[in-house]
Design a protein around this motif. Structure first.
Motif, PDB file in Angstrom:
ATOM      1  N   PHE A 115       0.302  11.605  -0.784  1.00 18.74           N
ATOM      2  CA  PHE A 115       0.920  12.178   0.413  1.00 18.74           C
ATOM      3  C   PHE A 115       1.527  11.093   1.304  1.00 18.74           C
ATOM      4  O   PHE A 115       1.336   9.902   1.076  1.00 18.74           O
ATOM      5  CB  PHE A 115      -0.102  13.014   1.178  1.00 18.74           C
ATOM      6  CG  PHE A 115      -0.772  14.054   0.317  1.00 18.74           C
ATOM      7  CD1 PHE A 115      -0.015  15.033  -0.317  1.00 18.74           C
ATOM      8  CD2 PHE A 115      -2.135  14.026   0.112  1.00 18.74           C
ATOM      9  CE1 PHE A 115      -0.613  15.983  -1.130  1.00 18.74           C
ATOM     10  CE2 PHE A 115      -2.748  14.974  -0.709  1.00 18.74           C
ATOM     11  CZ  PHE A 115      -1.984  15.957  -1.333  1.00 18.74           C
ATOM     12  N   SER A 116       2.234  11.517   2.348  1.00 23.91           N
ATOM     13  CA  SER A 116       2.903  10.554   3.231  1.00 23.91           C
ATOM     14  C   SER A 116       1.973  10.093   4.352  1.00 23.91           C
ATOM     15  O   SER A 116       2.377   9.935   5.496  1.00 23.91           O
ATOM     16  CB  SER A 116       4.187  11.160   3.810  1.00 23.91           C
ATOM     17  OG  SER A 116       3.870  12.306   4.579  1.00 23.91           O
ATOM     18  N   SER A 117       0.701   9.879   3.989  1.00 24.98           N
ATOM     19  CA  SER A 117      -0.297   9.415   4.966  1.00 24.98           C
ATOM     20  C   SER A 117      -0.456   7.906   4.873  1.00 24.98           C
ATOM     21  O   SER A 117      -0.415   7.341   3.776  1.00 24.98           O
ATOM     22  CB  SER A 117      -1.651  10.078   4.713  1.00 24.98           C
ATOM     23  OG  SER A 117      -1.576  11.468   4.939  1.00 24.98           O
ATOM     24  N   ASP A 122       1.529   9.900   9.740  1.00 24.44           N
ATOM     25  CA  ASP A 122       2.517  10.396   8.779  1.00 24.44           C
ATOM     26  C   ASP A 122       3.667   9.392   8.821  1.00 24.44           C
ATOM     27  O   ASP A 122       4.425   9.343   9.789  1.00 24.44           O
ATOM     28  CB  ASP A 122       3.011  11.795   9.172  1.00 24.44           C
ATOM     29  CG  ASP A 122       3.965  12.385   8.131  1.00 24.44           C
ATOM     30  OD1 ASP A 122       4.837  11.632   7.630  1.00 24.44           O
ATOM     31  OD2 ASP A 122       3.846  13.580   7.820  1.00 24.44           O
TER      32      ASP A 122
END
Length: 451
Positions: free
Chosen positions: A124-126, A140
């Motif tokens: 994910f874009s974490s 994010d």
């Protein structure tokens, strides 16, 4: 004597006004007499009106000179980049040739004390960042927004890493409070386990690729420990360094671990054996070794050429390594422990290293506030410097893990911690390089450089 200055010129120059304001009446009178300026041409009202004009002009000239020098410096950097650019990197379309450029896409601000570490989620874009303010923050990185703040450590957070069992990515953190903590991203980053055992600050933590459950930590107690995250037990303790162990980096297949220390050495450990011992000790730095990276197979060809080897080796996942030190240098090593190149250019301690997934570049950050890109196809020449990467010491750098196409969404993108499968991103046609880099600094900012 005829009048030399017109009334307009007298107004503009304001020399008399300046001398009068500076309380030099005799000099002002003498100059008026020399220039044959009457009271009508330059009366007291005009003198009052223009008394600050000359100083303004002088300071404007100085400001403009500084601006010209800054622009010339930037022009020189851009020209240097242009001279060293390949046709593909000029177009910036080839991810294997992409390099970060200023300004950053996002500057993430929320920490109250210096940032020590950053880590990308493998899917994910974490992005996680750790700080001396005892917190971990989750961002994010695509949107540049803060998602949450994690509290639990009682002293500075020194490192963070994502990884763990397949399909169940965890976040690990370590701290000066002597503990390692595990957090579950799928359960609101709940603290699911705390691993005590080290006798001093835990300075680095990494999930071991391919192992699923194993985690390695480095500590000021001079040891490295390998943990089983499913049970919380320490399964191996690696002893050999004589001082604080600063950093640790596992190979992409999890067979080897590279560590750096205050004892001026780095050590490569074979962790497949029951009682791991240093396979090779890298000796050459003249000060504390702060950071390290193991080269991806995509870089073997370039590094082999630098080492004078005609055919790049393909036997080991730790054929070449890089280390950065307080001696301001970066050293490149082969698996035999030979230093094949010393990269000099930073003006202060080298804090972080990362190899470009495409294998062509090595990137470094330093206390000199810069991010530098070294071209491994040009004998390690520094081809790019981002001089204003941060406003203070740059303490860490991470490259977003490559995405394996057609993989499940549960986190099984390559190895559990987002490392591409054996062969590296460039060797695996299904591995898509993500052109995203994160850096953290003492200036309290996390910066995202992205294509």
């Amino acid at each position: 004597m005829s009048q030399i200055l017109t009334s307009r010129q007298a107004d503009e120059l304001a020399l008399i006004a300046y001398l009068t304001a500076a309380n030099l009446p005799n000099t002002a009178a003498a100059l008026r007499e020399e220039l044959n300026l009457s009271e009508e041409v330059f009366d007291p009202a005009t003198a009052k009106k223009y008394e600050g004009l000359l100083e303004k002009k002088w300071t404007s000239v100085v400001r403009l000179q500084k601006k010209i020098m800054d622009l010339e410096s930037r022009n020189h950097i851009l020209q240097s980049e242009l001279d060293n650019a390949t046709p593909t990197s000029r177009q910036n379309k080839d991810p294997a040739a992409w390099l970060p450029r200023a300004p950053p896409r996002h500057t993430l601000q929320s920490h109250r004390d210096p940032i020590t570490c950053v880590a990308f989620h493998p899917v994910f874009s974490s992005l996680a960042s750790g700080s001396e303010d005892q917190t971990i923050k989750i961002w994010d990185w695509e949107l540049g927004e803060l998602e949450r703040t994690i509290k639990g450590h009682t002293k500075a957070v020194l490192d963070v890493d994502y990884g763990g069992p397949r399909g169940n990515t965890l976040l690990a953190s370590c701290s000066s409070d002597l503990t390692i903590k595990l957090w579950d991203p799928l359960d609101s980053y709940k603290n699911i386990r705390t691993l005590p055992g080290h006798d001093h600050s835990v300075s680095a933590v990494r999930f071991i690729p391919g192992s699923g459950n194993l985690l390695v930590s480095a500590s000021r107690d001079k040891t490295l420990r390998i943990w089983d995250v499913s049970t919380g037990y320490c399964v191996k303790t690696l002893r050999g360094h004589a001082e604080w162990v600063r950093d640790v980096c596992p190979s992409i297949d999890g067979k080897y671990i590279l560590s750096t220390s205050d004892d001026y050495t780095s050590r490569l450990w074979d962790v497949t054996i029951t009682n791991p011992e240093p396979k090779v000790t890298l000796i050459g730095h003249e000060h504390v070794v702060l950071c390290c990276a193991i080269a991806p197979p995509a870089a073997y060809q370039n590094l082999a050429a630098m080492a004078g080897i005609k055919k790049p080796p393909a036997t080991s996942s730790a054929e070449f390594m890089a280390t950065g030190s307080r001696d301001k240098s970066i050293r490149l090593w082969d698996a035999r422990g030979t230093c094949i190149k010393t990269l000099v250019g930073h003006d202060n301690w080298v804090r972080g290293l990362v190899f470009h997934p495409g294998g062509k570049y090595l990137l470094s950050v330093s206390d000199d506030k810069t991010l530098r890109c070294w071209d491994l196809t040009q004998e390690g020449k520094c081809v790019k410097t981002i001089g204003d990467a941060h406003g203070h010491f740059v303490q860490c750098i991470k490259w977003a893990p490559s995405v394996i196409k057609d993989a499940s969404v549960n986190g099984e993108h390559g190895e559990p911690n987002g490392t591409p499968k054996k062969g590296g991103a460039a060797a695996n046609p299904e591995a898509q390089i993500r052109c995203v880099i994160a850096t953290g600094s003492v200036d309290l900012n996390v910066r995202i450089f992205a294509n």
